[in-house]
Design a protein around this motif. Structure first.
Motif, PDB file in Angstrom:
ATOM      1  N   ILE A   1      -0.085  10.998 -15.119  1.00  0.00           N
ATOM      2  CA  ILE A   1       0.229  11.438 -15.998  1.00  0.00           C
ATOM      3  C   ILE A   1       1.610  10.715 -16.498  1.00  0.00           C
ATOM      4  O   ILE A   1       1.507  10.371 -17.886  1.00  0.00           O
ATOM      5  CB  ILE A   1       0.285  12.909 -15.724  1.00  0.00           C
TER       6      ILE A   1
ATOM      7  N   PHE B   1       0.334   7.326 -17.303  1.00  0.00           N
ATOM      8  CA  PHE B   1      -0.631   6.449 -18.543  1.00  0.00           C
ATOM      9  C   PHE B   1      -0.455   7.574 -19.851  1.00  0.00           C
ATOM     10  O   PHE B   1      -1.454   6.645 -20.960  1.00  0.00           O
ATOM     11  CB  PHE B   1      -2.050   7.107 -17.753  1.00  0.00           C
ATOM     12  N   TYR B   2       0.622   8.465 -19.491  1.00  0.00           N
ATOM     13  CA  TYR B   2       0.374   9.475 -20.622  1.00  0.00           C
ATOM     14  C   TYR B   2       2.233   8.980 -21.586  1.00  0.00           C
ATOM     15  O   TYR B   2       2.566   9.070 -20.651  1.00  0.00           O
ATOM     16  CB  TYR B   2       0.775  10.977 -20.391  1.00  0.00           C
ATOM     17  N   PRO B   3       2.512   9.447 -22.647  1.00  0.00           N
ATOM     18  CA  PRO B   3       3.642   8.623 -23.601  1.00  0.00           C
ATOM     19  C   PRO B   3       4.590   9.745 -22.912  1.00  0.00           C
ATOM     20  O   PRO B   3       4.530  10.425 -22.793  1.00  0.00           O
ATOM     21  CB  PRO B   3       3.903   8.950 -24.305  1.00  0.00           C
TER      22      PRO B   3
ATOM     23  N   ASN C   1       8.181   9.722 -27.629  1.00  0.00           N
ATOM     24  CA  ASN C   1       7.948   8.567 -28.729  1.00  0.00           C
ATOM     25  C   ASN C   1       8.808   8.381 -30.170  1.00  0.00           C
ATOM     26  O   ASN C   1      10.641   9.022 -29.653  1.00  0.00           O
ATOM     27  CB  ASN C   1       6.931   9.540 -29.379  1.00  0.00           C
TER      28      ASN C   1
ATOM     29  N   ASN D   1       5.333   4.501 -29.289  1.00  0.00           N
ATOM     30  CA  ASN D   1       5.805   5.540 -27.596  1.00  0.00           C
ATOM     31  C   ASN D   1       5.699   4.519 -26.532  1.00  0.00           C
ATOM     32  O   ASN D   1       5.547   3.670 -26.525  1.00  0.00           O
ATOM     33  CB  ASN D   1       4.819   6.673 -27.923  1.00  0.00           C
TER      34      ASN D   1
ATOM     35  N   LYS E   1       4.245   4.165 -23.018  1.00  0.00           N
ATOM     36  CA  LYS E   1       3.293   3.936 -21.876  1.00  0.00           C
ATOM     37  C   LYS E   1       4.052   3.141 -20.857  1.00  0.00           C
ATOM     38  O   LYS E   1       4.032   1.678 -20.839  1.00  0.00           O
ATOM     39  CB  LYS E   1       2.257   3.778 -21.916  1.00  0.00           C
TER      40      LYS E   1
ATOM     41  N   GLU F   1       1.399   0.121 -20.266  1.00  0.00           N
ATOM     42  CA  GLU F   1       0.967  -0.451 -21.856  1.00  0.00           C
ATOM     43  C   GLU F   1       2.274  -1.357 -21.618  1.00  0.00           C
ATOM     44  O   GLU F   1       1.838  -2.283 -22.644  1.00  0.00           O
ATOM     45  CB  GLU F   1       1.092   0.825 -22.976  1.00  0.00           C
TER      46      GLU F   1
ATOM     47  N   ASP G   1       8.011  13.114 -24.870  1.00  0.00           N
ATOM     48  CA  ASP G   1       6.627  13.888 -24.514  1.00  0.00           C
ATOM     49  C   ASP G   1       5.892  13.909 -23.504  1.00  0.00           C
ATOM     50  O   ASP G   1       7.567  14.142 -21.912  1.00  0.00           O
ATOM     51  CB  ASP G   1       5.511  12.508 -24.869  1.00  0.00           C
ATOM     52  N   ILE G   2       4.774  14.692 -22.101  1.00  0.00           N
ATOM     53  CA  ILE G   2       4.469  15.451 -21.313  1.00  0.00           C
ATOM     54  C   ILE G   2       4.461  13.798 -20.372  1.00  0.00           C
ATOM     55  O   ILE G   2       5.342  14.278 -19.193  1.00  0.00           O
ATOM     56  CB  ILE G   2       2.909  15.047 -22.028  1.00  0.00           C
ATOM     57  N   GLY G   3       4.386  12.971 -20.184  1.00  0.00           N
ATOM     58  CA  GLY G   3       4.940  12.031 -19.245  1.00  0.00           C
ATOM     59  C   GLY G   3       6.819  11.916 -18.879  1.00  0.00           C
ATOM     60  O   GLY G   3       6.400  11.713 -18.096  1.00  0.00           O
TER      61      GLY G   3
END
Lengths: 193, 203
Positions: free
Chosen positions: B61, B64-66, B69, B78, B80, B83, B170-172
């Motif tokens: 998580i 790969f999740y932000p 933001n 955002n 990641k 990325e 964010d969740i990351g």
């Protein structure tokens, strides 16, 4: 007790007890012998890192573009900017991690390498090595900040672009980490017993 | 070799100490300087296994999740980690992006996976060559994981952006903190030496 100390050596990688004559650890097979050639290796990495210290501080590390204005920042000017903006704790952290600690690392590692056979200040030298070992990677803070800002702010009118000092700074930190890793801490005071 | 297993050298003062069998919860200290040498903990393999089972989920998580933001005068972006590495790699910052990718994603991922595998092997009392190779890899790789420094770098960047960007966590971000805490506990508090000692106990 001294004879026992000379007979055994602790593996710095896995903590296993080996005989002093062993070159490789009986448990993890990594190198365990006190190795004076590590001084040459450590010094070579240290000088390589020191070469990169100058371009890392002279060249700009970041370029900020805001609409039609563009300006660049070196590490030092970035710290002054943070200070003038009132971000005193951050300015102090960046100053410590990016300017003071790298400089101290060079001085300490150089001192440790040239005075490894000296029997003076053994306790202080061991503490200095611990300081270098622990604080060393924290100089990466600036490189990571540049990475985060560069990856986040890349819009048409507002952008932050990493500059070449970021690469030099990263190389400097990697070489000093390698220098600290190459230095065999157990050599300090090894000939004084 | 058997006699050597009965001796433990203090990492602080290099004083040789005789090893003793401990009861759960007890700690052994150096007779010379008082530094903690080793301790006996209950069900340590299960603790490592369960921590890493959740740790791997949080790691995926976090990567790969932000993480955050941002919104600057209507422009949104955002962060990641994977990325961002690819983005800067494509922009020509090859060495920096590769270094960040390896020290914040690849090496921690390998380390976490190897810790997980070693916990499974230790749970099943396997102590073969594969476990030894895994432990050697962990010993070498753990020094090149810089999750903690990267976390502080995110916070410093946020403070720099605070005045002109709207920032949302964010969740990351939460997953990153949890994964960082798990790895910190495993690498700094439990330590690789504990795994080596468990490996030896199984022999």
């Amino acid at each position: 007790m001294e004879s026992l100390r000379r007979k055994y050596v602790r593996c710095p990688h896995c903590g296993f007890t080996n005989f002093s004559k062993n070159i490789y650890c009986n448990r993890c097979n990594l190198k365990v012998k006190r190795d004076y050639s590590s001084i040459n290796k450590s010094l070579a990495f240290l000088f390589a890192g020191f070469i990169f210290y100058f371009p890392a501080n002279i060249y700009p590390i970041l370029q900020s573009n805001k609409f039609f204005a563009s300006y660049t920042n070196t590490i030092i000017s970035g710290i002054f900017e943070l200070w003038n903006d009132g971000d005193y704790p951050i300015a102090v952290i960046v100053f410590l991690a990016s300017v003071l600690i790298p400089l101290l690392k060079f001085l300490i590692l150089f001192y440790l390498n040239i005075s490894v056979k000296s029997c003076k200040y053994l306790k202080i030298k061991r503490r200095l090595y611990k300081f270098v070992e622990i604080s060393g990677p924290w100089s990466l803070l600036d490189v990571f900040v540049v990475f985060v800002l560069g990856a986040l702010i890349h819009f048409r009118y507002v952008s932050i672009i990493p500059q070449k000092a970021a690469l030099y700074f990263l190389l400097m930190v990697i070489f000093t980490i390698l220098s600290a890793m190459s230095f065999d801490e157990r050599l300090i005071g090894a000939e004084c017993e | 070799m058997k006699n050597l297993k009965k001796i433990i050298i203090c990492p602080e003062c290099e004083n040789p100490n005789l090893k003793k069998e401990l009861k759960p919860g007890e700690i052994a200290i150096c007779s010379h300087c008082g530094k903690t040498l080793y301790k006996k903990e209950n069900l340590i393999e299960i603790k490592i296994f369960s921590l890493l089972l959740s740790g791997i989920v949080f790691f995926l998580i976090a990567m790969f999740y932000p993480i955050i933001n941002i919104d600057i005068i209507g422009y949104k972006e955002n962060l990641k980690i994977v990325e961002a590495s690819l983005f800067l790699f494509n922009k020509g910052y090859i060495f920096i992006s590769l270094f960040v990718f390896m020290s914040v994603f690849l090496f921690p991922a390998i380390c976490a996976f190897l810790y997980f595998l070693s916990a499974i092997f230790l749970l099943f009392r396997y102590n073969g060559v594969i476990l030894k190779k895994i432990l050697i890899l962990i010993t070498v790789l753990k020094d090149w994981c810089f999750l903690d420094i990267f976390f502080i770098a995110i916070l410093v960047s946020l403070i720099k952006m605070f005045s002109y960007a709207y920032i949302v966590f964010d969740i990351g971000f939460i997953a990153y903190i949890i994964f960082l805490s798990i790895m910190f506990y495993l690498v700094k508090i439990i330590g690789v030496e504990t795994l080596w000692n468990l490996y030896e106990e199984n022999m």
